[in-house]
Design a protein around this motif. Structure first.
Motif, short mmCIF file in Angstrom:
data_model
loop_
_atom_site.label_atom_id
_atom_site.label_comp_id
_atom_site.label_asym_id
_atom_site.label_seq_id
_atom_site.Cartn_x
_atom_site.Cartn_y
_atom_site.Cartn_z
N ALA A 59 -4.37 9.56 -10.02
CA ALA A 59 -4.30 10.33 -11.28
C ALA A 59 -2.91 10.32 -11.90
N THR A 60 -1.91 10.01 -11.08
CA THR A 60 -0.52 10.10 -11.58
C THR A 60 -0.05 8.77 -12.16
N GLY A 61 -0.92 7.75 -12.18
CA GLY A 61 -0.52 6.43 -12.68
C GLY A 61 -0.72 6.28 -14.17
N LEU A 62 -0.60 5.03 -14.62
CA LEU A 62 -0.65 4.71 -16.06
C LEU A 62 -1.99 5.16 -16.69
N ILE A 63 -3.08 4.77 -16.08
CA ILE A 63 -4.40 5.11 -16.63
C ILE A 63 -4.74 6.56 -16.30
N GLY A 64 -4.44 6.97 -15.06
CA GLY A 64 -4.77 8.31 -14.60
C GLY A 64 -4.16 9.41 -15.47
N LEU A 70 -5.98 13.57 -5.87
CA LEU A 70 -5.40 13.26 -4.57
C LEU A 70 -4.17 12.39 -4.81
N THR A 71 -3.05 12.78 -4.22
CA THR A 71 -1.84 11.99 -4.38
C THR A 71 -1.22 11.70 -3.03
N THR A 72 -0.58 10.52 -2.93
CA THR A 72 0.10 10.16 -1.68
C THR A 72 1.52 10.74 -1.66
N SER A 73 1.90 11.40 -2.75
CA SER A 73 3.27 11.86 -2.88
C SER A 73 3.29 13.39 -2.98
N LYS A 105 5.50 15.45 -3.56
CA LYS A 105 6.24 16.06 -4.68
C LYS A 105 5.46 16.00 -6.00
N LYS A 106 4.38 15.26 -6.03
CA LYS A 106 3.57 15.22 -7.26
C LYS A 106 2.46 16.27 -7.24
N ILE A 107 2.40 17.07 -6.18
CA ILE A 107 1.33 18.07 -6.11
C ILE A 107 1.65 19.26 -7.02
N HIS A 140 -12.01 6.91 -8.96
CA HIS A 140 -11.14 6.31 -7.94
C HIS A 140 -10.26 5.22 -8.57
N LEU A 141 -9.01 5.59 -8.85
CA LEU A 141 -8.11 4.65 -9.51
C LEU A 141 -7.00 4.16 -8.58
N ALA A 142 -6.87 4.79 -7.40
CA ALA A 142 -5.70 4.53 -6.55
C ALA A 142 -5.61 3.08 -6.10
N GLY A 143 -4.39 2.59 -6.10
CA GLY A 143 -4.13 1.24 -5.59
C GLY A 143 -2.70 0.87 -5.86
N ALA A 144 -2.08 0.16 -4.90
CA ALA A 144 -0.70 -0.29 -5.09
C ALA A 144 -0.66 -1.27 -6.26
N SER A 169 -4.42 -0.57 0.20
CA SER A 169 -4.34 0.68 -0.57
C SER A 169 -5.68 0.97 -1.25
N ARG A 170 -6.41 -0.09 -1.56
CA ARG A 170 -7.72 0.10 -2.21
C ARG A 170 -8.84 0.33 -1.20
N ILE A 171 -8.83 -0.46 -0.14
CA ILE A 171 -9.93 -0.36 0.84
C ILE A 171 -9.80 0.90 1.70
N LYS A 198 -13.41 -7.34 -2.43
CA LYS A 198 -13.37 -6.41 -1.28
C LYS A 198 -13.34 -4.96 -1.76
N TRP A 199 -12.63 -4.74 -2.86
CA TRP A 199 -12.50 -3.40 -3.45
C TRP A 199 -13.89 -2.91 -3.89
N GLU A 200 -14.62 -3.78 -4.58
CA GLU A 200 -15.97 -3.38 -5.02
C GLU A 200 -16.89 -3.15 -3.82
N THR A 212 -11.87 -3.66 -15.44
CA THR A 212 -10.90 -3.43 -16.52
C THR A 212 -10.11 -4.69 -16.87
N GLY A 213 -9.93 -4.90 -18.17
CA GLY A 213 -9.11 -6.01 -18.64
C GLY A 213 -7.65 -5.58 -18.75
N LEU A 214 -6.89 -6.33 -19.51
CA LEU A 214 -5.47 -6.04 -19.70
C LEU A 214 -5.34 -4.75 -20.52
N VAL A 215 -4.78 -3.71 -19.92
CA VAL A 215 -4.73 -2.42 -20.61
C VAL A 215 -3.51 -2.38 -21.53
N LEU A 216 -3.77 -2.15 -22.82
CA LEU A 216 -2.66 -2.07 -23.78
C LEU A 216 -2.29 -0.60 -23.99
N1 NAP Z 1 -3.26 -1.24 -15.92
C1 NAP Z 1 -4.05 -2.31 -16.02
O1 NAP Z 1 -3.86 -3.20 -16.92
C2 NAP Z 1 -5.22 -2.46 -15.07
C3 NAP Z 1 -6.11 -3.53 -15.27
C4 NAP Z 1 -7.18 -3.69 -14.38
C5 NAP Z 1 -7.34 -2.81 -13.32
N2 NAP Z 1 -6.45 -1.79 -13.13
C6 NAP Z 1 -6.65 -0.93 -11.96
O2 NAP Z 1 -6.82 0.42 -12.35
C7 NAP Z 1 -6.22 1.29 -11.37
C8 NAP Z 1 -5.24 2.22 -12.07
O3 NAP Z 1 -4.29 1.40 -12.75
P1 NAP Z 1 -2.88 1.94 -13.25
O4 NAP Z 1 -2.34 0.91 -14.17
O5 NAP Z 1 -3.02 3.35 -13.70
O6 NAP Z 1 -2.07 1.88 -11.87
P2 NAP Z 1 -0.68 2.58 -11.50
O7 NAP Z 1 0.04 3.09 -12.70
O8 NAP Z 1 0.05 1.61 -10.60
O9 NAP Z 1 -1.14 3.87 -10.65
C9 NAP Z 1 -1.90 3.75 -9.49
C10 NAP Z 1 -1.79 5.03 -8.67
O10 NAP Z 1 -2.29 4.73 -7.36
C11 NAP Z 1 -1.58 5.47 -6.38
N3 NAP Z 1 -1.07 4.56 -5.35
C12 NAP Z 1 -0.06 3.67 -5.46
N4 NAP Z 1 0.13 3.03 -4.29
C13 NAP Z 1 -0.80 3.55 -3.43
C14 NAP Z 1 -1.10 3.31 -2.07
N5 NAP Z 1 -0.42 2.42 -1.34
N6 NAP Z 1 -2.13 4.02 -1.51
C15 NAP Z 1 -2.85 4.93 -2.24
N7 NAP Z 1 -2.56 5.22 -3.53
C16 NAP Z 1 -1.57 4.52 -4.11
C17 NAP Z 1 -0.41 6.17 -7.07
O11 NAP Z 1 -0.71 7.57 -7.14
P3 NAP Z 1 0.05 8.65 -6.22
O12 NAP Z 1 1.50 8.30 -6.22
O13 NAP Z 1 -0.25 9.94 -6.92
O14 NAP Z 1 -0.59 8.55 -4.87
C18 NAP Z 1 -0.37 5.54 -8.46
O15 NAP Z 1 -0.01 6.48 -9.44
C19 NAP Z 1 -5.52 0.39 -10.34
O16 NAP Z 1 -6.29 0.32 -9.18
C20 NAP Z 1 -5.42 -0.95 -11.06
O17 NAP Z 1 -5.46 -2.05 -10.17
C21 NAP Z 1 -5.40 -1.60 -13.97
#
Ligand code: NAP
Length: 301
Positions: A8-13, A30-33, A35-37, A68-72, A89-91, A146-148, A166-170
């Motif tokens: 939730a703390t990422g770009l899309i979240g 849910l956050t792995t950090s 300090k973000k709680i 479920h958006l979490a992933g490195a 990070s995804r699985i 594998k993620w799916e 998701t495609g390229l997010v602008l």
């Molecule tokens: N942006 C795009 O163009 C795009 C395109 C296609 C698909 N996606 C997918 O959409 C999802 C969200 O994208 P986003 O751009 O918002 O990503 P993002 O800004 O990198 O944020 C992802 C969030 O996942 C958590 N995270 C990072 N590393 C992690 C780890 N090792 N284990 C568990 N959680 C971890 C973090 O949250 P905490 O620090 O709070 O834990 C982070 O804020 C991603 O899975 C990405 O692959 C994005």
């Protein structure tokens, strides 16, 4: 309604949380950090550490849907160790959620997971719908598969599963667009390789609305999240330059050069996926931004 979000703390979240709160949804995340709680009215953070199988199960209390958006991030050099982290990070995060739901009483009816169009094989000519079953042979293709798979198994818990490919997010808050803007603003921008590779993009506004739509309509299955008019890399570069009122005169950037600079990650810039959004449109979802020039004017002007 109560929704639990991972990542939730990422770009899309961040944008998604804002939209959900505006719509009166209570958000748990849910956050792995630690300090973000935070804990505010309708917005409560909980700790998890998928690598160690740790999750605060209070996060699930009263939850109707999980997003479920979490992933490195994939925008970091793909060393063998980091590639492992991109996958795990995804699985592992899916697995921790699955175990928590399996072992505790809960009210979750739906799981909506981020996915990516990188699952589709690189092609300049094919148009991909969700019915395509081929998987790109690249590292990213395998990650997405594998993620799916890791989220499909939630169906065995009687939970509806939707995957948002998701495609390229602008967005101007991070991700690819600010990186593309930088060289263009300095007058040294140019397309990558032939520039013919097709980029299926989506404006962040439409993407977060699509997640809300998926919740409201209890969608199941895979849905492509891309605007109706994918563009070539050349066209995207030209449109960014036009909105920024900057000239483009440098030669195209050769693939070998980007491979030296970025390593294997350079493949993202050269991959071509022409992806259809007909399925989500057929469900009644309306995109606000279908033309790339309008999307860029909204974000960059
Ligand atoms: N942006 C795009 O163009 C795009 C395109 C296609 C698909 N996606 C997918 O959409 C999802 C969200 O994208 P986003 O751009 O918002 O990503 P993002 O800004 O990198 O944020 C992802 C969030 O996942 C958590 N995270 C990072 N590393 C992690 C780890 N090792 N284990 C568990 N959680 C971890 C973090 O949250 P905490 O620090 O709070 O834990 C982070 O804020 C991603 O899975 C990405 O692959 C994005």
């Amino acid at each position: 309604m109560k929704i639990l979000i991972t990542g939730a703390t990422g770009l899309i979240g961040t944008e998604l949380v804002a939209l959900l709160l505006q719509n009166g949804v209570t958000v748990h995340y849910l956050t792995t950090s630690k300090k973000k709680i935070e804990s505010k009215p309708n917005y409560h953070g909980f700790y998890w550490n998928p690598n160690q199988g740790i999750i605060d199960e209070n996060a699930l209390m009263g939850v109707d849907s999980i997003i479920h958006l979490a992933g490195a991030t994939i925008s970091k050099r793909w060393t063998p160790k980091y590639k492992q982290e991109i996958i795990e990070s995804r699985i592992l995060s899916s697995n921790v959620l699955y175990k928590a739901l399996k072992e505790h009483p809960h009210s979750v009816k739906q799981l909506i997971s981020a996915s990516a169009i990188g699952i589709y094989p690189d092609s300049l000519t094919k148009i991909y719908t969700e019915e395509n079953n081929e998987v790109d042979e690249s590292f990213l293709g395998k990650v997405v598969m594998k993620w799916e798979e890791s989220v499909n198994k939630f169906k065995s818990l009687n939970i509806k599963v939707a995957k948002i490919r998701t495609g390229l997010v602008l967005t101007n808050n991070g991700g690819a667009l600010p990186e593309m803007e930088k060289p263009i603003k300095m007058g040294i921008g140019s397309p990558f390789g032939s520039g013919k590779q097709i980029q299926s993009w989506i404006h962040i506004h439409d993407l977060v609305e699509l997640y809300l739509f998926a919740v409201e309509h209890e969608l199941e299955g895979a849905y492509n999240a891309v605007a109706s008019n994918p563009v070539t890399n050349k066209k995207l570069t030209q449109e960014i330059a036009a909105v920024l009122k900057k000239p483009l005169f440098m030669p195209n950037i050769p693939k070998f050069l980007m491979s030296l600079v970025l390593g294997e990650m350079h493949t993202i810039l050269f991959a071509s996926q022409n992806v259809s959004n007909k399925k989500i449109e057929s469900k009644g979802f309306k995109f606000k931004y279908n033309q790339v020039d309008k999307a860029l004017m909204n974000l960059l002007d």
